[in-house]
Write an enzyme that holds these catalytic residues in place. Structure first.
Site, mmCIF file in Angstrom:
data_model
loop_
_atom_site.group_PDB
_atom_site.id
_atom_site.type_symbol
_atom_site.label_atom_id
_atom_site.label_comp_id
_atom_site.label_asym_id
_atom_site.label_seq_id
_atom_site.Cartn_x
_atom_site.Cartn_y
_atom_site.Cartn_z
ATOM 1 N N PRO A 274 0.502 -1.339 0.099
ATOM 2 C CA PRO A 274 -0.160 0.253 -0.234
ATOM 3 C C PRO A 274 1.260 1.256 0.084
ATOM 4 O O PRO A 274 2.081 1.339 0.589
ATOM 5 C CB PRO A 274 -0.980 0.283 1.325
ATOM 6 N N GLY A 275 0.171 2.285 -0.985
ATOM 7 C CA GLY A 275 1.267 3.806 -0.879
ATOM 8 C C GLY A 275 0.122 4.516 0.065
ATOM 9 O O GLY A 275 -0.256 4.816 0.957
ATOM 10 N N CYS A 346 4.883 29.249 -15.617
ATOM 11 C CA CYS A 346 4.841 29.552 -16.726
ATOM 12 C C CYS A 346 4.388 28.708 -17.146
ATOM 13 O O CYS A 346 4.599 28.431 -18.967
ATOM 14 C CB CYS A 346 5.528 30.321 -17.406
ATOM 15 N N GLU A 347 3.038 28.111 -16.969
ATOM 16 C CA GLU A 347 2.085 26.720 -18.186
ATOM 17 C C GLU A 347 0.989 27.403 -18.224
ATOM 18 O O GLU A 347 -0.313 27.373 -16.240
ATOM 19 C CB GLU A 347 2.564 26.083 -18.164
#
Ligand code: LLP
Length: 427
Positions: A274-275, A346-347
Site C-alpha cells: 500500500p502507498g 509559466c504554463e
C-alpha cells in the site's frame, strides 16, 4: 480518519495551529500528521491479523526518511522501484528482509545493490530481467530470491495513467507466459523461486478487481504446485483508494476481510504494497495567496487566486486532472466565489484547482490543499528553478522539520560551467 480539523475557525493539524507553523517555516510546505500516519498503518496492517502477512509501504508514494522510519518502527517493510528508493529505505532503517523490489527497468547496478543489501524479493517483470539477475547473482556467488510480477489482465476501473494490470499496460508478464518463466527459473543456479506477485493499479474504489486478480493468481499458484514449484509469498500489490472528493473506497478492514476469505486454505505469506491509503490523507500542502485577479473576456469573467505553490510542488491536478479539496487555514465568512487556484509557473496547465467554490480570500491568506500526502512531495520537481518545499511532521503539540526547504544554491549544485566559459572564448 485524519487529524486535520478546524478549532474555533482555525485549521489545526493535531494540536498545532497550521498558521503558527507557516509563520515559523514559511510557505509552501507539506505538513504531515504523525498520529494519522500511525493510525493508518496500524489500521491497515492489523486488518490482516490472523494470516501471515507483510505490509511493504510503497516508497514512491512518500519517500521522506522520517516517514519511512516511522513505518519501519511499526513493523512495516518497503516496496521499492529504484536504487534510490532502496538507499532511502535502508538509510531509514527498514529491515532488508522486509524490502521487495518492483519495477520494469532495473539496471544491472540496481540488481547488484539489491543483492548486496540482502532484500527479501525481486519482483521480476520480464525474461530478460530474469537472465540479467541470474548473471549478476552468479558473479556475486549468491542466489537471488525471485517473484514474478504477473499481469492478470484485470480492469481496475481507475484513471488510465494509473492502471497497471491490463494486458495493454507495460507491467508484468502475461499470466499465460509466466508459467514458462517459472520453469526456466527453476533451472537457474542462482535464482531461488519464492513467490508470485501482481499489482493492478492505483486509487481503486472497488474490491472486486482485487479479488478477481487474486483468484487468477491463486489458480496460477495451483498450476505451479502441480508442476512441483512451491510458492512462499503471494504479493497482491497496492492500489486501495482514498477519499479526495466524494469517492467511497472500501475501508481497509473490508478489503482485508475479502482477501482473507479468498486466501482461505492457502499457506503462502501475503505481501501488500500500500502507498496512497497509508499517507494520502495524512498530509496537506500549505500555500499563501500572493495575488487575486479578474480576467475579463467578452462574455465571461474569470477570477484567479495566485498562490505560491505550483504544479512542480503538487503535480497531480495538472497531470491527472486530480481533485484536491482546498480550504482556507482561517475560516472565512462571505459567499463563496468560483475561482481557479493557480501557481506562478509559466504554463496554463499550472493549476491546483479549476472552477472551485472558495470563500473570498486576499493576499497573505493561507490555504490548505488537502489529501496531499501521497504522490505529493515525492513527485515534486524543480521546474521553473523552484526550490523544493519544506516538509514538516506534527506530533501532538510539537512539530519537526523533516526536510528543510531547498536553497537556490542547491539548485545549481552539481552544474558545471564548460571550460571555455572561463577564458571568455566561445570555442
Ligand atoms: N506497488 C506497485 C508495483 C506500484 O506500481 C504502486 C503504484 C504501488 C504498489 C502503490 O500503489 P498505491 O497503493 O499507492 O495505489 N502518481 C499517481 C499514482 C501512481 C501509482 C504508481 N504505482 C497518482 O498520483 O495518483
Amino acid at each position: 480518519m485524519n487529524h486535520f480539523v478546524y478549532k474555533n475557525g482555525e485549521f489545526f493539524c493535531e494540536e498545532m495551529a497550521v498558521a503558527d507553523i507557516a509563520r515559523a517555516v514559511g510557505t509552501p510546505f507539506y505538513l504531515y500528521s504523525r498520529a494519522t500516519l500511525s493510525h493508518h498503518f496500524q489500521t491497515f496492517d492489523s486488518a490482516f491479523n490472523g494470516i501471515d502477512h507483510l505490509t511493504c509501504f510503497a516508497v514512491k508514494a512518500c519517500s521522506n526518511l522520517s516517514i519511512l522510519h516511522l513505518f519501519a518502527g511499526l513493523g512495516g517493510g518497503a516496496d521499492i522501484v529504484s536504487g534510490g528508493e532502496l538507499y532511502r529505505a535502508i538509510t531509514a532503517g527498514v529491515n532488508p528482509q522486509r524490502i521487495i523490489y518492483s519495477g520494469v527497468g532495473k539496471t544491472e547496478a540496481e540488481l547488484r545493490f539489491g543483492l548486496e543489501s540482502g532484500i527479501l524479493l525481486f519482483n521480476v517483470e520480464s525474461a530478460q530481467e530474469l537472465e540479467r539477475l541470474q548473471r549478476v547473482a552468479a558473479t556475486m556467488g549468491v542466489r537471488a530470491p525471485v517473484s514474478f510480477r504477473v499481469n492478470p489482465d484485470v480492469d481496475p476501473q481507475t484513471h488510465a495513467y494509473i492502471s497497471t494490470g491490463l494486458a495493454k499496460n507495460k507491467f508484468g508478464v502475461p499470466i499465460a507466459e509466466a508459467f514458462d518463466l517459472y520453469i526456466q527459473a527453476r533451472g537457474m543456479e542462482n535464482i531461488a523461486i519464492k513467490g508470485v506477485s501482481c499489482h493492478i493499479g492505483s486509487q481503486l474504489t472497488l474490491i472486486s478487481p482485487f479479488i478477481e486478480s487474486l483468484r487468477k493468481v491463486k489458480d496460477f499458484v495451483a498450476r505451479l504446485a502441480d508442476a512441483g514449484i512451491g510458492i512462499e509469498y503471494i504479493d497482491l500489490g497496492g492500489g486501495l483508494g482514498i477519499t479526495y472528493d466524494d469517492e467511497q473506497p472500501p475501508h481497509p478492514r473490508e478489503y482485508a476481510e475479502a482477501i482473507k476469505a479468498e486466501l482461505e486454505g492457502t499457506r503462502a505469506t501475503l505481501i501488500l504494497e500500500p502507498g496512497r491509503v497509508l499517507v494520502g490523507n495524512a498530509a496537506i500542502l500549505v500555500t499563501e495567496v500572493q495575488y487575486t485577479k479578474n480576467n475579463r473576456g467578452v462574455d465571461q469573467e474569470k477570477k484567479f487566486v495566485v498562490v505560491d505553490a505550483a504544479m512542480n510542488d503538487l503535480a497531480r491536478p495538472s497531470l491527472y486532472g486530480a481533485f484536491h479539496a482546498i480550504v482556507p487555514v482561517r475560516e472565512q465568512g462571505g459567499a463563496p466565489e468560483m475561482v481557479d487556484i493557480v501557481g506562478p509557473i509559466c504554463e496554463t496547465g499550472d493549476f491546483l484547482a479549476k472552477d472551485r467554490a472558495l470563500p473570498p480570500v486576499q493576499q497573505g491568506d493561507l490555504l490548505a490543499v488537502l489529501s496531499a500526502g501521497a504522490y505529493g512531495f515525492s513527485m515534486s520537481s524543480n521546474y521553473n528553478s523552484r526550490p523544493r518545499v519544506a516538509e514538516v511532521l506534527v506530533d501532538g503539540s510539537h512539530y519537526t522539520l523533516i526536510r528543510r526547504r531547498e536553497t537556490v544554491e542547491e539548485l545549481v549544485n552539481g552544474e558545471l560551467l564548460p571550460k571555455f566559459a572561463e577564458s571568455g572564448h566561445g570555442h
